[in-house]
Motif scaffolding. Structure first.
Motif, PDB file in Angstrom:
ATOM      1  N   PRO A  51     -24.825  49.559 -36.813  1.00 46.30           N
ATOM      2  CA  PRO A  51     -25.826  50.571 -37.162  1.00 46.30           C
ATOM      3  C   PRO A  51     -25.780  51.712 -36.153  1.00 46.30           C
ATOM      4  O   PRO A  51     -25.394  51.519 -34.994  1.00 46.30           O
ATOM      5  CB  PRO A  51     -27.155  49.810 -37.033  1.00 46.30           C
ATOM      6  N   GLY A  52     -26.179  52.890 -36.577  1.00 48.33           N
ATOM      7  CA  GLY A  52     -26.384  53.966 -35.613  1.00 48.33           C
ATOM      8  C   GLY A  52     -27.463  53.552 -34.632  1.00 48.33           C
ATOM      9  O   GLY A  52     -28.497  52.993 -35.021  1.00 48.33           O
ATOM     10  N   LEU A  53     -27.234  53.793 -33.348  1.00 44.17           N
ATOM     11  CA  LEU A  53     -28.172  53.336 -32.329  1.00 44.17           C
ATOM     12  C   LEU A  53     -29.401  54.241 -32.284  1.00 44.17           C
ATOM     13  O   LEU A  53     -29.348  55.421 -32.623  1.00 44.17           O
ATOM     14  CB  LEU A  53     -27.496  53.313 -30.957  1.00 44.17           C
ATOM     15  N   ILE A  54     -30.525  53.665 -31.837  1.00 44.29           N
ATOM     16  CA  ILE A  54     -31.796  54.388 -31.771  1.00 44.29           C
ATOM     17  C   ILE A  54     -32.297  54.340 -30.339  1.00 44.29           C
ATOM     18  O   ILE A  54     -32.582  53.266 -29.807  1.00 44.29           O
ATOM     19  CB  ILE A  54     -32.817  53.789 -32.751  1.00 44.29           C
ATOM     20  N   GLU A  55     -32.369  55.499 -29.723  1.00 47.61           N
ATOM     21  CA  GLU A  55     -32.745  55.643 -28.311  1.00 47.61           C
ATOM     22  C   GLU A  55     -34.176  56.165 -28.215  1.00 47.61           C
ATOM     23  O   GLU A  55     -34.470  57.263 -28.695  1.00 47.61           O
ATOM     24  CB  GLU A  55     -31.776  56.622 -27.633  1.00 47.61           C
ATOM     25  N   LEU A  56     -35.055  55.381 -27.584  1.00 44.36           N
ATOM     26  CA  LEU A  56     -36.474  55.754 -27.533  1.00 44.36           C
ATOM     27  C   LEU A  56     -36.890  56.464 -26.257  1.00 44.36           C
ATOM     28  O   LEU A  56     -37.971  57.058 -26.210  1.00 44.36           O
ATOM     29  CB  LEU A  56     -37.348  54.504 -27.713  1.00 44.36           C
ATOM     30  N   HIS A  57     -36.077  56.407 -25.209  1.00 38.94           N
ATOM     31  CA  HIS A  57     -36.513  57.016 -23.939  1.00 38.94           C
ATOM     32  C   HIS A  57     -35.294  57.407 -23.110  1.00 38.94           C
ATOM     33  O   HIS A  57     -34.744  56.590 -22.379  1.00 38.94           O
ATOM     34  CB  HIS A  57     -37.377  56.036 -23.146  1.00 38.94           C
ATOM     35  N   THR A  58     -34.877  58.643 -23.233  1.00 41.94           N
ATOM     36  CA  THR A  58     -33.774  59.111 -22.399  1.00 41.94           C
ATOM     37  C   THR A  58     -34.217  60.311 -21.571  1.00 41.94           C
ATOM     38  O   THR A  58     -34.837  61.244 -22.097  1.00 41.94           O
ATOM     39  CB  THR A  58     -32.528  59.497 -23.215  1.00 41.94           C
ATOM     40  N   ASP A  59     -33.917  60.266 -20.277  1.00 44.16           N
ATOM     41  CA  ASP A  59     -34.218  61.382 -19.368  1.00 44.16           C
ATOM     42  C   ASP A  59     -33.004  62.297 -19.207  1.00 44.16           C
ATOM     43  O   ASP A  59     -32.930  63.080 -18.271  1.00 44.16           O
ATOM     44  CB  ASP A  59     -34.608  60.838 -17.985  1.00 44.16           C
ATOM     45  N   HIS A  60     -32.064  62.204 -20.130  1.00 45.94           N
ATOM     46  CA  HIS A  60     -30.753  62.818 -19.952  1.00 45.94           C
ATOM     47  C   HIS A  60     -30.739  64.323 -20.201  1.00 45.94           C
ATOM     48  O   HIS A  60     -29.904  65.046 -19.654  1.00 45.94           O
ATOM     49  CB  HIS A  60     -29.775  62.113 -20.904  1.00 45.94           C
ATOM     50  N   LEU A  61     -31.661  64.818 -21.018  1.00 48.68           N
ATOM     51  CA  LEU A  61     -31.635  66.228 -21.413  1.00 48.68           C
ATOM     52  C   LEU A  61     -31.885  67.169 -20.244  1.00 48.68           C
ATOM     53  O   LEU A  61     -31.227  68.212 -20.116  1.00 48.68           O
ATOM     54  CB  LEU A  61     -32.680  66.466 -22.509  1.00 48.68           C
ATOM     55  N   GLU A  62     -32.826  66.831 -19.390  1.00 51.37           N
ATOM     56  CA  GLU A  62     -33.260  67.745 -18.340  1.00 51.37           C
ATOM     57  C   GLU A  62     -32.108  68.172 -17.425  1.00 51.37           C
ATOM     58  O   GLU A  62     -32.057  69.318 -16.964  1.00 51.37           O
ATOM     59  CB  GLU A  62     -34.359  67.070 -17.516  1.00 51.37           C
ATOM     60  N   GLY A  63     -31.175  67.255 -17.172  1.00 42.93           N
ATOM     61  CA  GLY A  63     -30.041  67.582 -16.305  1.00 42.93           C
ATOM     62  C   GLY A  63     -29.116  68.638 -16.884  1.00 42.93           C
ATOM     63  O   GLY A  63     -28.444  69.356 -16.141  1.00 42.93           O
ATOM     64  N   HIS A  64     -29.080  68.756 -18.200  1.00 38.22           N
ATOM     65  CA  HIS A  64     -28.273  69.800 -18.835  1.00 38.22           C
ATOM     66  C   HIS A  64     -28.958  71.155 -18.729  1.00 38.22           C
ATOM     67  O   HIS A  64     -28.291  72.190 -18.625  1.00 38.22           O
ATOM     68  CB  HIS A  64     -28.025  69.462 -20.307  1.00 38.22           C
ATOM     69  N   TYR A  65     -30.283  71.152 -18.790  1.00 41.63           N
ATOM     70  CA  TYR A  65     -31.049  72.394 -18.753  1.00 41.63           C
ATOM     71  C   TYR A  65     -31.246  72.905 -17.325  1.00 41.63           C
ATOM     72  O   TYR A  65     -31.211  74.114 -17.083  1.00 41.63           O
ATOM     73  CB  TYR A  65     -32.401  72.155 -19.424  1.00 41.63           C
ATOM     74  N   ALA A  66     -31.474  71.994 -16.382  1.00 41.98           N
ATOM     75  CA  ALA A  66     -31.671  72.365 -14.978  1.00 41.98           C
ATOM     76  C   ALA A  66     -30.660  71.594 -14.124  1.00 41.98           C
ATOM     77  O   ALA A  66     -31.022  70.657 -13.409  1.00 41.98           O
ATOM     78  CB  ALA A  66     -33.096  72.057 -14.539  1.00 41.98           C
ATOM     79  N   PRO A  67     -29.376  71.977 -14.196  1.00 42.68           N
ATOM     80  CA  PRO A  67     -28.331  71.191 -13.531  1.00 42.68           C
ATOM     81  C   PRO A  67     -28.335  71.309 -12.008  1.00 42.68           C
ATOM     82  O   PRO A  67     -27.740  70.467 -11.330  1.00 42.68           O
ATOM     83  CB  PRO A  67     -27.036  71.762 -14.126  1.00 42.68           C
ATOM     84  N   ARG A  68     -28.962  72.345 -11.478  1.00 38.12           N
ATOM     85  CA  ARG A  68     -29.065  72.545 -10.035  1.00 38.12           C
ATOM     86  C   ARG A  68     -30.451  73.107  -9.730  1.00 38.12           C
ATOM     87  O   ARG A  68     -31.082  73.706 -10.595  1.00 38.12           O
ATOM     88  CB  ARG A  68     -27.991  73.541  -9.523  1.00 38.12           C
ATOM     89  N   PRO A  69     -30.941  72.947  -8.504  1.00 41.49           N
ATOM     90  CA  PRO A  69     -32.240  73.532  -8.155  1.00 41.49           C
ATOM     91  C   PRO A  69     -32.266  75.036  -8.451  1.00 41.49           C
ATOM     92  O   PRO A  69     -31.330  75.764  -8.103  1.00 41.49           O
ATOM     93  CB  PRO A  69     -32.360  73.256  -6.654  1.00 41.49           C
ATOM     94  N   LYS A  70     -33.297  75.464  -9.147  1.00 45.43           N
ATOM     95  CA  LYS A  70     -33.524  76.874  -9.498  1.00 45.43           C
ATOM     96  C   LYS A  70     -32.548  77.410 -10.537  1.00 45.43           C
ATOM     97  O   LYS A  70     -32.564  78.604 -10.857  1.00 45.43           O
ATOM     98  CB  LYS A  70     -33.483  77.777  -8.253  1.00 45.43           C
ATOM     99  N   ARG A  72     -31.260  77.478 -14.443  1.00 40.90           N
ATOM    100  CA  ARG A  72     -31.640  77.174 -15.813  1.00 40.90           C
ATOM    101  C   ARG A  72     -30.496  77.548 -16.745  1.00 40.90           C
ATOM    102  O   ARG A  72     -29.986  78.665 -16.683  1.00 40.90           O
ATOM    103  CB  ARG A  72     -32.894  77.953 -16.226  1.00 40.90           C
ATOM    104  N   TRP A  73     -30.093  76.614 -17.574  1.00 28.24           N
ATOM    105  CA  TRP A  73     -29.045  76.871 -18.554  1.00 28.24           C
ATOM    106  C   TRP A  73     -29.691  77.326 -19.854  1.00 28.24           C
ATOM    107  O   TRP A  73     -30.868  77.070 -20.099  1.00 28.24           O
ATOM    108  CB  TRP A  73     -28.216  75.612 -18.778  1.00 28.24           C
ATOM    109  N   ASN A  74     -28.923  78.026 -20.678  1.00 29.92           N
ATOM    110  CA  ASN A  74     -29.427  78.409 -21.987  1.00 29.92           C
ATOM    111  C   ASN A  74     -29.937  77.156 -22.703  1.00 29.92           C
ATOM    112  O   ASN A  74     -29.196  76.176 -22.855  1.00 29.92           O
ATOM    113  CB  ASN A  74     -28.303  79.054 -22.799  1.00 29.92           C
ATOM    114  N   PRO A  75     -31.200  77.128 -23.137  1.00 31.38           N
ATOM    115  CA  PRO A  75     -31.765  75.884 -23.681  1.00 31.38           C
ATOM    116  C   PRO A  75     -31.075  75.397 -24.947  1.00 31.38           C
ATOM    117  O   PRO A  75     -30.941  74.187 -25.151  1.00 31.38           O
ATOM    118  CB  PRO A  75     -33.233  76.245 -23.937  1.00 31.38           C
TER     119      PRO A  75
END
Length: 379
Positions: A51-70, A72-75
């Protein structure tokens, strides 16, 4: 004319068995499952079909948006990068965790979370994303701005889940003060004196805000039918509090006692897939494998490593006696779907969405070869 195709010669992971056979997909749903060989269809060459997997709690997105202090990547680009890694890990439904109430060390604010929520909603609306995305609000109830942040984002149309957490010293995840000191001094890069003042401030905030914020957010979520989760429960008293607040999912209980009490109370117990693969918690808390062995584990979450979700299912069936591959797969699919009321997915069964993953296993490591969401190939 209906759009249909066949996937044949697959080891199909069903709810209670692995069946060698074929699956007929018609108009985005599973129309038939048959045993044995067929002449027509795409040959999966004996690979697993999960089955396609179902992820209920991932903190993974924030690192793509704020990869370094200060920084911000294009959202929109950040969400697409996150989505690509999620889908390539075999995850077809994901609950993206956004901060609500900020730790002092956080480099992101309420406005950033709103920007990401907008980008996710826009990506789904314009069919740019491979997986289906919902929002999970990580409510830091000890934070002074928690209620303000919750009010700003609770109304987004894709909000389906919220967790109540308190990361102050002496609470929940870091009940042991020394473990907290080691973790946060390394993270914050502070002196002993600065860290002492930080702890005093966090404990005072927890004492002042946690109880009232838990109550108000839980009431708001129940009114809007947002699934509630507790976080890092350590004691039976924590579980009793969770039951009173309408909690349905117990995320990352830190002790066997809390996990067992949650299970007995009818909560779905969720643990981290990295905990399974590593053999233990990075915080020194109870092992997810131990909970699986004792029948106190219902759901796994990739948390901070998307690929760990598929990896943990195959790994768990290898290392824990008595847990079959179908049982392990339910921890990352069917059980997750049921916990949040998504009855149309989570298993390879007739009438369910054709969210499917073709997997080969090389040297005990799963290799994701193809992913379909609602019958459309996305990887």
């Amino acid at each position: 004319m209906p759009h249909e195709f066949i996937l044949k010669n697959a080891r199909i992971i069903l709810e209670n068995e692995v069946l060698t056979g074929s699956v007929l997909i018609r108009d985005g749903q599973i129309a038939d499952i048959s045993e044995g060989s067929m002449l027509a269809g795409e040959d999966l060459e004996g690979d697993f079909l999960t089955p396609g997997l179902i992820e209920l709690h991932t903190d993974h997105l924030e690192g793509h948006y704020a990869p370094r202090p200060k920084v911000r990547w294009n959202p929109i680009a950040a969400v697409q990068a996150h989505d690509a890694q999620i889908a390539a890990s075999g995850i077809t439904t994901v609950f993206d965790a956004l901060r609500v109430g900020l730790d002092a060390e956080a480099d992101v604010g309420v406005e950033d979370m709103a920007v990401l929520a907008d980008a996710i909603s826009d990506g789904m609306k314009n069919n740019r994303l491979r997986a289906e995305h919902f929002l999970h609000l990580r409510c830091e109830v000890s934070a002074p701005d928690c209620l303000e942040a919750f009010a700003a984002i609770q109304g987004y149309d894709r909000v389906r889940m919220a967790s109540l957490m308190d990361h102050a010293p002496g609470q929940r995840q870091f009940a042991d003060a020394e473990s907290y000191r080691v973790y946060y001094m390394r993270k914050l890069k502070t002196s002993e004196e600065e860290f002492r003042r930080y702890c005093e401030r966090r404990m005072a905030d927890s004492e002042r805000y946690s109880a009232v914020n838990r109550k108000m957010i839980s009431e708001a979520c129940q009114a809007r039918d947002i699934v509630l989760a507790s976080h890092d429960d350590a004691t039976v008293a924590h579980v009793e509090e969770a039951v009173e607040q309408g909690i349905r999912v117990a995320e990352f209980p830190t002790t066997l006692a809390a996990a067992a009490a949650s299970k007995e109370a009818g909560l779905s117990v969720l643990m981290g897939a990295p905990n399974v693969v590593r053999g233990g918690s990075h915080s020194g808390n109870v092992s997810a494998r131990e909970l699986a062995e004792k029948g106190c584990l219902d759901i796994l979450s990739s948390d901070y490593i998307p690929f760990s979700l598929m990896q943990s299912a195959f790994f768990l069936s290898d290392v824990v006696e008595g847990i079959t591959l179908p049982q392990a797969m339910r921890l990352v699919s069917k059980n997750s779907a049921e916990a949040v009321g998504l009855e149309d997915r989570g298993e390879v069964a007739m009438g369910k969405r054709a969210d499917l993953v073709r997997v080969r296993v090389d040297d005990h490591v799963p290799v994701i070869r193809t992913v379909w969401r609602q019958g459309e190939r996305v990887i």
